[in-house]
Enzyme design. Structure first.
Site, PDB file in Angstrom:
ATOM      1  N   HIS A   1      -0.589  -2.144  -0.849  1.00  0.00           N
ATOM      2  CA  HIS A   1      -0.604  -0.873  -0.124  1.00  0.00           C
ATOM      3  C   HIS A   1       0.585   0.021  -0.479  1.00  0.00           C
ATOM      4  O   HIS A   1       0.932   0.930   0.282  1.00  0.00           O
ATOM      5  CB  HIS A   1      -0.680  -1.085   1.392  1.00  0.00           C
ATOM      6  CG  HIS A   1      -1.880  -1.888   1.806  1.00  0.00           C
ATOM      7  ND1 HIS A   1      -3.170  -1.445   1.596  1.00  0.00           N
ATOM      8  CD2 HIS A   1      -1.981  -3.110   2.384  1.00  0.00           C
ATOM      9  CE1 HIS A   1      -4.009  -2.359   2.041  1.00  0.00           C
ATOM     10  NE2 HIS A   1      -3.330  -3.376   2.510  1.00  0.00           N
TER      11      HIS A   1
ATOM     12  N   GLU B   1      -1.855   6.325  -1.873  1.00  0.00           N
ATOM     13  CA  GLU B   1      -1.624   5.997  -0.476  1.00  0.00           C
ATOM     14  C   GLU B   1      -1.727   7.310   0.294  1.00  0.00           C
ATOM     15  O   GLU B   1      -1.360   8.377  -0.231  1.00  0.00           O
ATOM     16  CB  GLU B   1      -0.259   5.342  -0.270  1.00  0.00           C
ATOM     17  CG  GLU B   1      -0.086   4.030  -1.028  1.00  0.00           C
ATOM     18  CD  GLU B   1      -1.134   2.988  -0.727  1.00  0.00           C
ATOM     19  OE1 GLU B   1      -1.612   2.940   0.442  1.00  0.00           O
ATOM     20  OE2 GLU B   1      -1.497   2.227  -1.633  1.00  0.00           O
TER      21      GLU B   1
ATOM     22  N   ASP C   1      -0.469  -1.518  -6.372  1.00  0.00           N
ATOM     23  CA  ASP C   1      -1.928  -1.601  -6.366  1.00  0.00           C
ATOM     24  C   ASP C   1      -2.515  -1.137  -7.688  1.00  0.00           C
ATOM     25  O   ASP C   1      -3.499  -1.713  -8.186  1.00  0.00           O
ATOM     26  CB  ASP C   1      -2.497  -0.764  -5.219  1.00  0.00           C
ATOM     27  CG  ASP C   1      -2.331  -1.438  -3.859  1.00  0.00           C
ATOM     28  OD1 ASP C   1      -1.813  -2.572  -3.813  1.00  0.00           O
ATOM     29  OD2 ASP C   1      -2.711  -0.822  -2.843  1.00  0.00           O
TER      30      ASP C   1
ATOM     31  N   ASP D   1      -4.026   5.043  -8.193  1.00  0.00           N
ATOM     32  CA  ASP D   1      -4.102   4.609  -6.797  1.00  0.00           C
ATOM     33  C   ASP D   1      -3.336   5.598  -5.923  1.00  0.00           C
ATOM     34  O   ASP D   1      -2.253   6.062  -6.295  1.00  0.00           O
ATOM     35  CB  ASP D   1      -3.500   3.217  -6.624  1.00  0.00           C
ATOM     36  CG  ASP D   1      -3.695   2.693  -5.208  1.00  0.00           C
ATOM     37  OD1 ASP D   1      -4.784   2.181  -4.912  1.00  0.00           O
ATOM     38  OD2 ASP D   1      -2.757   2.826  -4.395  1.00  0.00           O
TER      39      ASP D   1
END
Length: 207
Positions: A148, A10, A153, A8
């Site tokens: 987030h 960001e 996540d 994941d």
């Protein structure tokens, strides 16, 4: 044991093609027993984070200014992934950012990707929607960390992926759920799960 890496990112925005950069990456390794290893790092790609994204993720420009350079983190991430297949929720997004960051260091993007969002659409058609937070709530999976943020996540996507494998094993009497079956499911018609699994089982038994 079959190991898969859940990843994941960001980011500063929605589009790597438009110059947005990754600000954090996390990856967790799973096998049939659950999560067995973790990697997480903030990363400094030299692009400022807009206020709305800072509010969403909790990642500030001050945090990024102290983070290791993106190219350093990408080399560490590649060592961690070690050629294992990758899974992400809405994989096109993460694939785009990973590919863009790896291009900057002259490295090839891993080719084996699976999308937990696409699989969930076939396995849980009754869910209100197939965003990660909704699916976690729908399946009563315990929330891990803060949405987030990359590690939380990735861990919740891992728990979702394992839950989907367990459901498929139970519903279709499968001894295991190979990645090839998940690859077929994610491209099957949304109402064609049973037909897809049945076709896969026949192909395996005749091989």
């Amino acid at each position: 044991m079959r190991e898969r890496v859940i990843i994941d990112f960001e980011t500063t925005g929605l589009s790597a093609m438009m110059g947005d950069r990754a600000t954090e990456v996390a990856a967790v390794v799973i096998d049939e027993t659950g999560i067995i290893d973790r990697f997480q790092s903030l990363m400094n790609g030299g692009r400022r984070i807009p206020p709305c994204v800072q509010q969403l993720t909790g990642i500030s420009n001050a945090m990024i200014s102290r983070a290791p350079k993106a190219e350093v983190v990408m080399h560490e991430l590649l060592d961690f992934v070690a050629g294992r297949p990758l899974v992400a929720h809405n994989a096109a997004f993460d694939h785009g950012f990973l590919g863009a960051e790896l291009d900057r260091i002259g490295a090839a993007c891993p080719s084996v990707w699976l999308c937990s969002l696409k699989v969930a659409r076939r396995v849980y058609p009754e869910a209100p929607n197939h965003r990660l937070q909704t699916l976690i709530r729908h399946l009563c999976i315990e929330t891990v960390g803060q949405y987030h943020r990359a590690l939380a996540d990735a861990e919740m996507t891992a728990l979702l992926w394992l839950r989907m494998e367990q459901k498929l094993q139970h519903d279709f009497a499968l001894p295991e759920v190979p990645l090839e079956l998940m690859r077929r499911i994610q491209t099957a018609p949304c109402k064609g799960l049973g037909q897809c699994v049945g076709s896969f089982k026949r192909s395996v038994s005749s091989a």
